[in-house]
Write an enzyme that holds these catalytic residues in place. Sequence first.
Site, PDB file in Angstrom:
ATOM      1  N   ARG B 296       0.871  -1.181   0.000  1.00 47.19           N
ATOM      2  CA  ARG B 296       0.000   0.000   0.000  1.00 47.19           C
ATOM      3  C   ARG B 296       0.904   1.226   0.000  1.00 47.19           C
ATOM      4  O   ARG B 296       1.483   1.581   1.020  1.00 47.19           O
ATOM      5  CB  ARG B 296      -0.883  -0.029   1.258  1.00 47.19           C
ATOM      6  CG  ARG B 296      -2.051   0.942   1.234  1.00 47.19           C
ATOM      7  CD  ARG B 296      -2.664   1.059   2.618  1.00 47.19           C
ATOM      8  NE  ARG B 296      -1.814   1.854   3.486  1.00 47.19           N
ATOM      9  CZ  ARG B 296      -1.697   1.677   4.811  1.00 47.19           C
ATOM     10  NH1 ARG B 296      -2.368   0.737   5.411  1.00 47.19           N
ATOM     11  NH2 ARG B 296      -0.884   2.440   5.507  1.00 47.19           N
ATOM     12  N   HIS B 300      -3.406   4.666   4.787  1.00 45.15           N
ATOM     13  CA  HIS B 300      -4.648   3.879   4.794  1.00 45.15           C
ATOM     14  C   HIS B 300      -5.789   4.666   4.141  1.00 45.15           C
ATOM     15  O   HIS B 300      -6.462   4.186   3.239  1.00 45.15           O
ATOM     16  CB  HIS B 300      -4.986   3.510   6.244  1.00 45.15           C
ATOM     17  CG  HIS B 300      -6.358   2.992   6.453  1.00 45.15           C
ATOM     18  ND1 HIS B 300      -6.786   1.798   5.911  1.00 45.15           N
ATOM     19  CD2 HIS B 300      -7.413   3.499   7.139  1.00 45.15           C
ATOM     20  CE1 HIS B 300      -8.060   1.599   6.271  1.00 45.15           C
ATOM     21  NE2 HIS B 300      -8.452   2.614   7.002  1.00 45.15           N
ATOM     22  N   TYR B 309       4.310   4.948  11.357  1.00 40.79           N
ATOM     23  CA  TYR B 309       4.551   3.525  11.578  1.00 40.79           C
ATOM     24  C   TYR B 309       5.409   2.842  10.514  1.00 40.79           C
ATOM     25  O   TYR B 309       5.638   1.648  10.587  1.00 40.79           O
ATOM     26  CB  TYR B 309       3.214   2.772  11.739  1.00 40.79           C
ATOM     27  CG  TYR B 309       2.201   3.017  10.627  1.00 40.79           C
ATOM     28  CD1 TYR B 309       2.290   2.313   9.431  1.00 40.79           C
ATOM     29  CD2 TYR B 309       1.171   3.943  10.779  1.00 40.79           C
ATOM     30  CE1 TYR B 309       1.374   2.530   8.418  1.00 40.79           C
ATOM     31  CE2 TYR B 309       0.245   4.158   9.773  1.00 40.79           C
ATOM     32  CZ  TYR B 309       0.345   3.452   8.589  1.00 40.79           C
ATOM     33  OH  TYR B 309      -0.552   3.662   7.597  1.00 40.79           O
TER      34      TYR B 309
END
Lengths: 367, 406
Positions: B296, B300, B309
Amino acid sequence: MTVTTSSDANGNVSAATARATERAAESAAAAAPQPVTFAKALNTALADALTASDDVVLFGEDIGTLGGVFRITDGLTARFGEHRCFDTPLAESGIAGMAAGMAMNGMRPVVEMQFDAFAYPALEQIFSHIAKMHNRTRGALKMPIVIRIPYAGGIGGVEHHCDSSESYYAHTPGLKVYAPATVADAYRMLREAIDSDDPVVFFEPKKLYWSKETLDLDALRQQYDDGADASRSEGRAVVARQGTDATLIAYGPSVSTAMAAAEAAAEEGRSLEVVDLRTIVPLDDQTITEAVCKTGRAVVVAETPGFASVASELVARIQERCFHSLAAPVLRVTGFDVPFPAPKLEEYFLPSVDRILDAVDDLQWEA
Amino acid sequence: MGTEQPGAAAASAGEVDRAAYLDETARKFGISVEDYLLPTHGSIRILDETGRLRDVGEQGTAPGHEYPMPEADELLAAYEALVVGRRVNDQNSALVRQGRMAVYPSSHGQEACQVAAALCLGDNDWMFPTYRDSVAVMTKGIDPVETMTLFRGDWHGGYDPAKYKVGIQSTPLTTQLLHAVGVAHAAKLRGEDTVVVAMCGDGATSEGDFHEALNFAAVFKLPVVFFVQNNQYAISVPLAQQSVAPSLAHKAVGYGMAGERVDGNDLIALMAVMRRAVRLAREGHGPLLVEAHTYRMQAHTNADDATRYRQDAEVQEWMAKDPVTRMRTYLQGEGVLDEAAEARIAEAAEAMASQLRDGLNAEVEPDPEDLFRYVFTEPTSQLAEQQARLADELARDAATQTEATR
């Protein structure tokens, strides 16, 4: 709903052929009123629905060879085949989720949750998808699913086998909630639930499974198949007993308790009316309102813990609609707000005739 | 379903020939031992990271599992869908920044998976996407504005799933896999040859419904291809914290189904693997599990901050494996993609972007009474009452406003 006229690609006998065979067998039997159990009425309704439409399929845990732990599907796999009534792996979310997918692809699944509290793993599928799919797709997808739940107490069941879980479902927009209280309604309302294009959570009071009424199932079937108005229960409460002094509002397993209380009150010279809701969603506000305004006093009877429950909703609606006709506050006789108790304690938890009569006594009667 | 007793074979497994035991186990599920053990063979990759075609021996295939290359015209069409998909992702992210859309979970970097999932299906087949699979939904032919209705905030879904045979994109994780199982089961009971592709991500494999769906599909031998896009993160949680299985495809072994791993940034490998899986499912060898390894590239959603992160170096590493660049290099090298074709495809992508902009910039005035119309097939008396109450409230508001402006 479609009924085909020949065997399908798998060689399965069509609904029309099955129906003709059924009819022949049935006309040979004497069609006279006889004692019929609640369980037999449900079993007959399932068989008739399977006969009426090839789209109807039954599945759940132990419902095939065994016929269900309460034998409600007894004999249906043998009679209709494993493709119409079958066991699934032991997974309630799987059962509900698969039902949603089958409904998307044109079928009318009727699923059994083995016990009330064992249905909880399926709640995400029921609340987030089955209840919402029609709304989410602006009516493009219908969810003609029936979720049968043996529920409530009175059978001395162990923990997680006796919950009155109707308030959870009734609180969720998009679900219809049926709770039959009589043998005749068990038949009619299950047929109606299966024919509904909306998802129906169908609550079967366990303590009534082996109760009997003398009736003619063939006549009930005929009446239902003819589309008789008397066969329609959804949103139509019935006055199960006429009375003039106070009104008891009940559904499902509490109706028989309320009826027994009315009988006992009559012996003491007090005339109680009993309303059997039949369906909680949709709710028949009109019959409730008329019955309460007529007597001016009301007690709501339900097994569910009372806090934030169907019983609370009924009391709220009655005071909104009947305020000026009320002679006393509307009271509730429900389960306590405690986890369903162990078998030896359930008599202290469940609404009883005595507890209902005490509540009626508390309705501020003039001396 | 079956009458074999798995315990009997397992009990003596230590004493018998291991290969014979595996063969017997695999045959019990109706698949070959090679298919049963496919996840252990590693990932299928046909194009390397520079866009060079690998030799058949290097592609990671197991013996007897050569994958036919798609035809040149099929590859060109798939490349076009890939380029359009990338443009859709970037246009939608821009529309979110401009406030025209409430949210958009971008599949930037995963477009090869999106395209392969949509293009492997026949007319009677169904697809069950996740909320990140808008590009797959559009590649399946659904109107872009209908697809984006959910994310614009007009309604929870904008297309008719039964008409397009595409499940609704919804946000609860993994629940759609069971719907896929139900659609496949209904089709099987009616004797139809429908195949269903059920999509989910790596995080979703931790959900209970993942287990229930795979197990139901396996027990009922349903024609479902479970397609896991392993993009390495479930919002912020890396794969290592979701599962310590050797691979997500290995999970198939436990359900008695064939599983397979594929490079999720290699469109050719994805097309080959998904087509084979769909064919096997249609022939009655389903269900199957395909795990695609991808990444990805963006956060998100627009509400997420991926720098909290993960390291930029990791993102850079995956940028070098970009599925669009790889495919373009390959097709140019083969002479299939010339300047004229490239220009035509760029034009198609711009046309799609402009359709999205026009559609999503158009003001839509939702009807408040729609709140009540679709809850049930017919509104209950309770809902009719509430609908009247809202209408009355709106009428009172309007009257007050009229008075105020007088």
